[in-house]
Design a protein around this motif. Structure first.
Motif, PDB file in Angstrom:
ATOM      1  N   GLN A   1       8.481 -47.760  16.521  1.00 32.14           N
ATOM      2  CA  GLN A   1       9.071 -47.041  15.171  1.00 32.14           C
ATOM      3  C   GLN A   1       7.933 -46.018  14.687  1.00 32.14           C
ATOM      4  O   GLN A   1       8.314 -44.690  14.402  1.00 32.14           O
ATOM      5  CB  GLN A   1       9.774 -47.531  13.980  1.00 32.14           C
ATOM      6  N   PHE A   2       6.849 -46.514  14.739  1.00 36.28           N
ATOM      7  CA  PHE A   2       5.722 -45.736  14.195  1.00 36.28           C
ATOM      8  C   PHE A   2       5.256 -44.619  15.104  1.00 36.28           C
ATOM      9  O   PHE A   2       5.166 -43.649  14.522  1.00 36.28           O
ATOM     10  CB  PHE A   2       4.416 -46.681  13.836  1.00 36.28           C
TER      11      PHE A   2
ATOM     12  N   THR B   1       7.490 -41.724  14.554  1.00 38.25           N
ATOM     13  CA  THR B   1       7.234 -40.614  13.498  1.00 38.25           C
ATOM     14  C   THR B   1       5.900 -39.849  13.841  1.00 38.25           C
ATOM     15  O   THR B   1       5.738 -38.561  13.192  1.00 38.25           O
ATOM     16  CB  THR B   1       7.095 -41.222  12.440  1.00 38.25           C
TER      17      THR B   1
ATOM     18  N   VAL C   1       2.865 -38.236   7.208  1.00 37.08           N
ATOM     19  CA  VAL C   1       2.867 -39.635   7.414  1.00 37.08           C
ATOM     20  C   VAL C   1       1.717 -40.280   6.734  1.00 37.08           C
ATOM     21  O   VAL C   1       0.824 -39.950   6.923  1.00 37.08           O
ATOM     22  CB  VAL C   1       2.318 -39.711   9.197  1.00 37.08           C
TER      23      VAL C   1
ATOM     24  N   SER D   1       4.936 -49.914   0.726  1.00 39.18           N
ATOM     25  CA  SER D   1       5.003 -48.463   1.126  1.00 39.18           C
ATOM     26  C   SER D   1       6.053 -47.941   0.413  1.00 39.18           C
ATOM     27  O   SER D   1       5.797 -46.841  -0.105  1.00 39.18           O
ATOM     28  CB  SER D   1       5.455 -48.728   2.669  1.00 39.18           C
TER      29      SER D   1
ATOM     30  N   ARG E   1       7.825 -38.435   6.274  1.00 36.98           N
ATOM     31  CA  ARG E   1       8.697 -38.916   7.402  1.00 36.98           C
ATOM     32  C   ARG E   1       8.392 -40.374   7.220  1.00 36.98           C
ATOM     33  O   ARG E   1       9.562 -41.191   7.486  1.00 36.98           O
ATOM     34  CB  ARG E   1       8.224 -38.247   8.696  1.00 36.98           C
ATOM     35  N   SER E   2       7.345 -40.913   7.078  1.00 38.58           N
ATOM     36  CA  SER E   2       7.456 -42.229   6.805  1.00 38.58           C
ATOM     37  C   SER E   2       6.089 -43.018   6.232  1.00 38.58           C
ATOM     38  O   SER E   2       4.995 -42.231   5.999  1.00 38.58           O
ATOM     39  CB  SER E   2       7.414 -43.244   8.274  1.00 38.58           C
TER      40      SER E   2
ATOM     41  N   LEU F   1       6.469 -50.925   7.483  1.00 45.34           N
ATOM     42  CA  LEU F   1       6.878 -49.492   7.492  1.00 45.34           C
ATOM     43  C   LEU F   1       8.191 -49.104   6.930  1.00 45.34           C
ATOM     44  O   LEU F   1       9.458 -49.558   7.190  1.00 45.34           O
ATOM     45  CB  LEU F   1       7.122 -49.087   9.133  1.00 45.34           C
TER      46      LEU F   1
ATOM     47  N   ALA G   1      10.497 -46.174   6.461  1.00 45.53           N
ATOM     48  CA  ALA G   1      11.044 -44.827   7.279  1.00 45.53           C
ATOM     49  C   ALA G   1      12.156 -44.159   6.202  1.00 45.53           C
ATOM     50  O   ALA G   1      12.990 -45.000   5.732  1.00 45.53           O
ATOM     51  CB  ALA G   1      11.875 -45.303   8.679  1.00 45.53           C
TER      52      ALA G   1
ATOM     53  N   ASN H   1      14.891 -42.193   5.690  1.00 48.09           N
ATOM     54  CA  ASN H   1      16.192 -41.946   6.086  1.00 48.09           C
ATOM     55  C   ASN H   1      17.158 -41.121   5.091  1.00 48.09           C
ATOM     56  O   ASN H   1      16.906 -40.965   3.886  1.00 48.09           O
ATOM     57  CB  ASN H   1      17.022 -42.950   6.999  1.00 48.09           C
TER      58      ASN H   1
ATOM     59  N   MET I   1      13.587 -52.897   6.888  1.00 48.53           N
ATOM     60  CA  MET I   1      12.187 -52.882   6.980  1.00 48.53           C
ATOM     61  C   MET I   1      11.633 -54.177   6.718  1.00 48.53           C
ATOM     62  O   MET I   1      12.277 -55.044   6.086  1.00 48.53           O
ATOM     63  CB  MET I   1      11.839 -52.058   5.593  1.00 48.53           C
TER      64      MET I   1
END
Length: 622
Positions: free
Chosen positions: A361-362, A365, A373, A476, A498-499, A562, A564, A566, A591
């Protein structure tokens, strides 16, 4: 000392596998003595006039390979990204001894066979260089003539080791000769047997030194000339050398020298935890601080202002940087040295402890064409290592990457790195503006500290750049609220971020003494677990052994979270959602929290309950 033959070619066959045997080195009585080159270029430190010829041409000149084999090894060298000499060994065109001879010829050094009966090792040289220094630099002292030391070294390309030794030992010149690594190891075992010296031994010798004790009695009236004399004293140099080299050997991240009213403490930070060494006499504090300042090219006369410098070492062929910071305190100057050793930190995303799913996933991104990021966590949580690893993966000829850092910790080939210097107005924001005029594809901003830097990072992302940076938040989702508090509009956050990756570093259990144990109910309660929930699980800890210095821990790994961004989370951000709401949305979208990541490490026997509690218990209040 054995006298070198007049012609290097003596004893060498002209073709690999010739009459002298497959190694190309003549056999005498079942042995394979290395023969010395003609000694050309014996100038400067270790005879450094060599190094002009390519190693491939040297191997041809010495008759180790032919031209057809040279093309073969060059193809192998290019395809596998290895050195030409290593490629020749990998293809079995030459052996390790022949490679050593060729490298010595390239560097203009002589080759010495430590097994020869007439080779003598000077007692004075052995006393000057301690055993730890020999092992770290892979050298054996041979003789000391005046202020010139001659050493045998296993790696003739590690010329930085000669400079390090000259600086550590405070002598005028160190001359290198080349010998087999196994012969050097045998020599260390032979000449240092029963002479192993500890920090306690050195401190005892210092306490018995009448001159240093007499100076210490007048500590309040020590002048600059006396401090210089103390800093240059052999016991002080020997103590500092051992502390630095042991710190590097034990993979310390920081080395501290701290003066107090009645004592002077020396401590290492290993795997994130401070460990105290045997303290030296209090009156040595100014001498040790001054000696460090001399090595870092700082002003030893200035004791009222903080100073920053660096010491560059080359341990075993690997560059090690010591970032030196001095701080005036009530009782003298404190010194902290940050150890930057590339051999300890692997800039590879596959080796930083991310689970495969999260790593995938990382990676998705960090290959996006634009956006922001973020990596978050407290100081010392490994944020910079993660970002460097990501940049290292993106570092290709077709991508221009520019970083702005405070300070630059590791030099990476192919990446343009610009240091912050706030003393002259060079800030993250001003550098970022300049970077945007350098046509970058990817930008790293060391840290987003204020609205101005955040605003420029957002604008950089909106204009088609991929921006990496760090923030100091507990988790995060907290990065979103931090950006909002700085003044960044929610619609800009949703358009650019983005993340967000949150991380911590936890100590790993020592594999040499790892054993299972049954945790107490109180320990389980720390992580809100019950006996019923963990009845089929095993828990591990380290018993403590020589490998881990009886700590039960050896090395560190990361735990990660992480977040993310969306469509659902973008909508929540636009609505002004709280951090708690963002966390719940993140969990709904898969997550894994820092605590859950830590529990995985516990159940896999990687780390302990105590470590996860220490790093995550405050981050999960909901």
């Amino acid at each position: 000392m054995a006298k070198a033959p007049s012609r290097f070619a003596q004893g060498l066959s002209k073709k690999p596998g010739g009459p002298a045997g497959p190694g190309g080195i003549a056999r005498v009585g079942g042995k394979e003595p290395l023969k010395a080159p003609p000694g050309k270029g014996q100038k400067g430190k270790g005879g450094r006039e060599g190094g002009h010829k390519k190693i491939g041409q040297i191997m041809i000149d010495l008759g180790f390979i032919n031209e057809e084999q040279l093309w073969q090894l060059l193809d192998h060298h290019r395809q596998n990204s290895m050195l030409s000499g290593e490629a020749a060994v990998a293809l079995n065109l030459i052996n390790d001894d022949q490679l050593t001879v060729a490298l010595a010829e390239q560097q203009g050094m002589k080759v010495i066979n430590l097994g020869d009966e007439d080779v003598r090792v000077s007692e004075k040289a052995v006393e000057l260089v301690n055993e730890d220094m020999c092992k770290l630099y892979k050298i054996l002292p041979l003789k000391l003539e005046g202020r010139t030391l001659t050493v045998a070294m296993a790696n003739p390309t590690n010329l930085g080791a000669l400079d390090d030794l000259r600086s550590f030992l405070n002598i005028d010149e160190v001359v290198g000769m080349v010998a087999r690594a196994k012969d050097i190891e045998a020599g260390i075992l032979r000449y240092y047997s029963g002479k192993s010296e500890t920090i306690e031994d050195i401190i005892k010798a210092i306490n018995e030194d009448a001159d240093l004790t007499a100076i210490g009695g007048n500590a309040g009236t020590i002048d600059l000339e006396t401090i210089e004399e103390m800093a240059d004293a052999a016991p002080v140099r020997k103590l500092l050398n051992m502390v630095l080299l042991l710190g590097i050997r034990d993979k310390a991240s920081d080395i501290h020298f701290e003066p107090f009213e009645d004592e002077f403490r020396m401590r290492y930070r290993v795997d994130g935890v401070m460990q105290e060494l045997v303290p030296p006499p209090r009156h040595l504090a100014p001498a040790i601080a001054s000696r460090i300042k001399v090595m870092a090219n700082l002003d030893i006369a200035e004791r009222r202002l903080p100073q920053d410098g660096r010491i560059e070492l080359n341990i075993g062929g690997n560059p090690v940087d010591l970032r030196v910071s001095t701080l005036p305190t009530m009782f003298g100057e404190g010194v902290c040295m940050r150890v930057l050793d590339r051999t300890v930190v692997s800039l590879d995303l596959n080796k930083i402890g991310m689970p495969p799913k999260l790593l995938q996933q990382f990676r998705e991104t960090i290959v996006l064409p634009h956006g922001i990021v973020l990596v978050t966590g407290p100081t010392g949580s490994g944020k910079t290592t993660t970002l460097y690893s990501a940049l290292n993966e993106l570092n290709e000829v077709g991508v221009k990457i520019i970083t702005t850092e405070d300070p630059i910790e590791y030099d990476i080939d192919g990446i343009i790195q610009a240091p912050v210097n706030s003393d002259i107005g060079v800030t993250f924001a001003s550098l970022l503006r300049a970077i945007l005029r350098q046509d970058p594809d990817t930008i790293l901003v060391g840290e987003i500290r204020d609205f101005e830097t955040a605003q420029i990072a957002v604008q950089s992302s909106l204009t088609g750049h991929l921006v990496f940076s760090t923030l100091h938040t507990n988790d995060s989702p907290g990065a979103v609220t931090r950006l909002r508090d700085m003044g960044v509009q929610p619609f800009l956050i949703t358009a650019t971020v983005r993340s967000v990756l949150a991380q911590r570093l936890v100590r790993k259990i020592c594999v040499s003494c790892r054993e299972t144990f049954s945790p107490s109910p109180e320990l389980l309660m720390e992580l809100r677990l019950t006996r019923e929930l963990v009845k089929d699980r095993k828990f591990y800890h380290g018993r403590g052994c020589d490998t881990c210095n009886n700590t039960g821990h050896k090395g560190r790994t990361g735990i990660y979270e992480l977040f993310a961004i969306n469509d659902e989370i973008r909508e929540l951000i636009l609505q002004g959602a709280t951090k708690e709401q963002l966390v719940q949305a993140g969990k709904r979208n898969g997550m894994t929290t820092l605590r859950d990541s830590g529990l995985r490490g516990i159940f896999e026997g990687i780390t302990t309950v105590d470590e996860i509690v220490r790093e995550t218990v405050l981050d999960e209040d909901f």
